[in-house]
Design a protein around this motif. Structure first.
Motif, PDB file in Angstrom:
ATOM      1  N   UNK A  44      -5.697  -2.176  -7.940  1.00  0.00           N
ATOM      2  CA  UNK A  44      -5.619  -1.809  -6.529  1.00  0.00           C
ATOM      3  C   UNK A  44      -4.201  -2.005  -5.999  1.00  0.00           C
ATOM      4  N   UNK A  45      -3.574  -3.114  -6.382  1.00  0.00           N
ATOM      5  CA  UNK A  45      -2.210  -3.406  -5.931  1.00  0.00           C
ATOM      6  C   UNK A  45      -1.226  -2.372  -6.462  1.00  0.00           C
ATOM      7  N   UNK A  46      -1.306  -2.079  -7.740  1.00  0.00           N
ATOM      8  CA  UNK A  46      -0.395  -1.094  -8.332  1.00  0.00           C
ATOM      9  C   UNK A  46      -0.577   0.293  -7.724  1.00  0.00           C
ATOM     10  N   UNK A  47      -1.822   0.679  -7.473  1.00  0.00           N
ATOM     11  CA  UNK A  47      -2.067   1.998  -6.886  1.00  0.00           C
ATOM     12  C   UNK A  47      -1.576   2.078  -5.444  1.00  0.00           C
ATOM     13  N   UNK A  48      -1.702   0.988  -4.693  1.00  0.00           N
ATOM     14  CA  UNK A  48      -1.190   0.973  -3.327  1.00  0.00           C
ATOM     15  C   UNK A  48       0.340   1.064  -3.325  1.00  0.00           C
ATOM     16  N   UNK A  49       0.987   0.298  -4.186  1.00  0.00           N
ATOM     17  CA  UNK A  49       2.457   0.346  -4.281  1.00  0.00           C
ATOM     18  C   UNK A  49       2.917   1.738  -4.700  1.00  0.00           C
ATOM     19  N   UNK A  50       2.218   2.342  -5.639  1.00  0.00           N
ATOM     20  CA  UNK A  50       2.567   3.696  -6.090  1.00  0.00           C
ATOM     21  C   UNK A  50       2.415   4.718  -4.972  1.00  0.00           C
ATOM     22  N   UNK A  51       1.363   4.578  -4.160  1.00  0.00           N
ATOM     23  CA  UNK A  51       1.147   5.515  -3.057  1.00  0.00           C
ATOM     24  C   UNK A  51       2.267   5.387  -2.015  1.00  0.00           C
ATOM     25  N   UNK A  52       2.700   4.173  -1.736  1.00  0.00           N
ATOM     26  CA  UNK A  52       3.807   3.964  -0.797  1.00  0.00           C
ATOM     27  C   UNK A  52       5.102   4.583  -1.336  1.00  0.00           C
ATOM     28  N   UNK A  53       5.383   4.355  -2.601  1.00  0.00           N
ATOM     29  CA  UNK A  53       6.591   4.925  -3.209  1.00  0.00           C
ATOM     30  C   UNK A  53       6.517   6.445  -3.265  1.00  0.00           C
ATOM     31  N   UNK A  54       5.333   6.968  -3.539  1.00  0.00           N
ATOM     32  CA  UNK A  54       5.140   8.411  -3.586  1.00  0.00           C
ATOM     33  C   UNK A  54       5.388   9.037  -2.211  1.00  0.00           C
ATOM     34  N   UNK A  55       4.884   8.388  -1.157  1.00  0.00           N
ATOM     35  CA  UNK A  55       5.081   8.906   0.199  1.00  0.00           C
ATOM     36  C   UNK A  55       6.570   8.979   0.525  1.00  0.00           C
ATOM     37  N   UNK A  56       7.291   7.939   0.178  1.00  0.00           N
ATOM     38  CA  UNK A  56       8.734   7.921   0.452  1.00  0.00           C
ATOM     39  C   UNK A  56       9.459   9.012  -0.335  1.00  0.00           C
ATOM     40  N   UNK A  57       9.148   9.131  -1.616  1.00  0.00           N
ATOM     41  CA  UNK A  57       9.837  10.124  -2.442  1.00  0.00           C
ATOM     42  C   UNK A  57       9.489  11.553  -2.018  1.00  0.00           C
ATOM     43  N   UNK A  58       8.259  11.790  -1.584  1.00  0.00           N
ATOM     44  CA  UNK A  58       7.879  13.125  -1.111  1.00  0.00           C
ATOM     45  C   UNK A  58       8.588  13.477   0.190  1.00  0.00           C
ATOM     46  N   UNK A  59       8.806  12.491   1.049  1.00  0.00           N
ATOM     47  CA  UNK A  59       9.540  12.752   2.290  1.00  0.00           C
ATOM     48  C   UNK A  59      10.947  13.245   1.980  1.00  0.00           C
ATOM     49  N   UNK A  60      11.591  12.610   1.014  1.00  0.00           N
ATOM     50  CA  UNK A  60      12.943  13.018   0.624  1.00  0.00           C
ATOM     51  C   UNK A  60      12.912  14.367  -0.090  1.00  0.00           C
ATOM     52  N   UNK A  61      11.991  14.509  -1.013  1.00  0.00           N
ATOM     53  CA  UNK A  61      11.899  15.738  -1.818  1.00  0.00           C
ATOM     54  C   UNK A  61      11.594  16.962  -0.956  1.00  0.00           C
ATOM     55  N   UNK A  62      10.630  16.844  -0.055  1.00  0.00           N
ATOM     56  CA  UNK A  62      10.228  17.979   0.774  1.00  0.00           C
ATOM     57  C   UNK A  62      11.102  18.135   2.016  1.00  0.00           C
ATOM     58  N   UNK A 151       6.376  -3.604   2.285  1.00  0.00           N
ATOM     59  CA  UNK A 151       7.212  -2.450   2.595  1.00  0.00           C
ATOM     60  C   UNK A 151       8.284  -2.934   3.561  1.00  0.00           C
ATOM     61  N   UNK A 152       9.560  -2.862   3.149  1.00  0.00           N
ATOM     62  CA  UNK A 152      10.621  -3.362   4.033  1.00  0.00           C
ATOM     63  C   UNK A 152      11.228  -2.239   4.871  1.00  0.00           C
ATOM     64  N   UNK A 153      12.210  -2.583   5.695  1.00  0.00           N
ATOM     65  CA  UNK A 153      12.770  -1.627   6.667  1.00  0.00           C
ATOM     66  C   UNK A 153      13.514  -0.464   6.022  1.00  0.00           C
ATOM     67  N   UNK A 154      13.946  -0.613   4.779  1.00  0.00           N
ATOM     68  CA  UNK A 154      14.643   0.504   4.135  1.00  0.00           C
ATOM     69  C   UNK A 154      13.735   1.257   3.161  1.00  0.00           C
ATOM     70  N   UNK A 155      12.431   0.943   3.196  1.00  0.00           N
ATOM     71  CA  UNK A 155      11.462   1.702   2.413  1.00  0.00           C
ATOM     72  C   UNK A 155      11.205   1.181   1.012  1.00  0.00           C
ATOM     73  N   UNK A 156      11.772   0.050   0.677  1.00  0.00           N
ATOM     74  CA  UNK A 156      11.516  -0.501  -0.656  1.00  0.00           C
ATOM     75  C   UNK A 156      10.152  -1.161  -0.695  1.00  0.00           C
ATOM     76  N   UNK A 157       9.494  -0.999  -1.836  1.00  0.00           N
ATOM     77  CA  UNK A 157       8.168  -1.552  -2.032  1.00  0.00           C
ATOM     78  C   UNK A 157       8.274  -2.686  -3.038  1.00  0.00           C
ATOM     79  N   UNK A 158       7.751  -3.836  -2.656  1.00  0.00           N
ATOM     80  CA  UNK A 158       7.796  -5.022  -3.530  1.00  0.00           C
ATOM     81  C   UNK A 158       6.385  -5.536  -3.727  1.00  0.00           C
ATOM     82  N   UNK A 159       6.026  -5.804  -4.991  1.00  0.00           N
ATOM     83  CA  UNK A 159       4.703  -6.334  -5.317  1.00  0.00           C
ATOM     84  C   UNK A 159       4.867  -7.783  -5.762  1.00  0.00           C
TER      85      UNK A 159
END
Length: 160
Positions: A44-62, A151-159
Motif C-alpha cells: 500500500x505504501x509503495x503504491x501510494x508513493x508511486x501514484x504521487x510520483x506519477x501525478x507529478x511526472x504527468x503534470x510535467x510531461x503533459x 510529500x514536500x513543498x518541491x514535490x519530492x516523495x519520501x517513504x
C-alpha cells in the motif's frame, strides 16, 4: 519360517507424522500472518508513493495541472488530468489519459490511512515543474505497524 520384509509405513507411523506436521504448522501460522500483514502495508505504501510520483511526472510531461484527491475516511487516492473534480470514492471520475488512476483501501485488508499537514483533500501538481500546491504526510497503519509517505513543498516523495 520365511522372514517377511515389510515395505511402507504402518498406520501408527503415518498418524504420528501427521500430528507432528500439524503442530509445526500451528506454531508457524502466526509468524506467517505478521509477514503477510507487513507485505500488505509495504504494498500500500509503495503504491501510494508511486501514484504521487506519477501525478507529478504527468503534470510535467503533459504540461498541464494534474489534480490528486484523497479521502482518508473511505481510504482512497485518485488523480485526474482533465481538471474535473476527481472524487476517488467514484473511481471513474479519476483518469489520466482516459485510464482510471485510483488507489483504494479495500485492496489492502486492515490497512488504515491517516493524513496530516494538508490544508484540504486536493493537491494540484503544476505543469511547469510539477510542484504541488500543498504538502503533508500520509500515514498507513496495520495492527500497530506504520509507514509514512511524505510529500514536500518541491514535490519530492519520501517513504519511511
Amino acid at each position: 519360517m520365511l522372514n517377511k520384509v515389510s515395505k511402507g509405513f504402518t498406520i501408527i507411523e503415518l498418524m504420528i507424522t501427521v500430528v507432528v506436521l500439524s503442530v509445526l504448522a500451528a506454531l508457524a501460522a502466526p509468524s506467517f500472518l505478521s509477514i503477510i500483514e507487513k507485505r500488505r502495508l509495504v504494498g500500500a505504501t509503495d503504491n501510494l508513493a508511486s501514484l504521487l510520483q506519477y501525478a507529478r511526472s504527468e503534470a510535467i510531461k503533459q504540461n498541464q495541472t494534474i489534480m490528486l484527491q484523497f479521502n482518508a475516511g473511505s481510504w482512497c487516492v485518485g488523480i485526474d488530468d482533465l481538471g474535473a473534480d476527481c472524487d476517488c470514492t467514484n473511481p471513474t471520475s479519476c483518469t489520466v489519459n482516459t485510464i482510471q488512476r485510483v488507489l483504494e483501501g479495500n485492496e489492502y485488508d486492515n490497512v488504515t490511512l491517516a493524513v496530516s499537514g494538508f490544508i484540504g483533500t486536493t493537491i494540484n501538481f503544476e505543469s511547469r515543474q510539477g510542484l504541488p500546491d500543498d504538502n503533508g504526510v500520509f500515514t498507513l497503519d496495520i495492527n500497530g505497524q506504520t509507514k509514512t509517505v511524505t510529500l514536500n513543498v518541491i514535490g519530492r516523495v519520501k517513504v519511511d
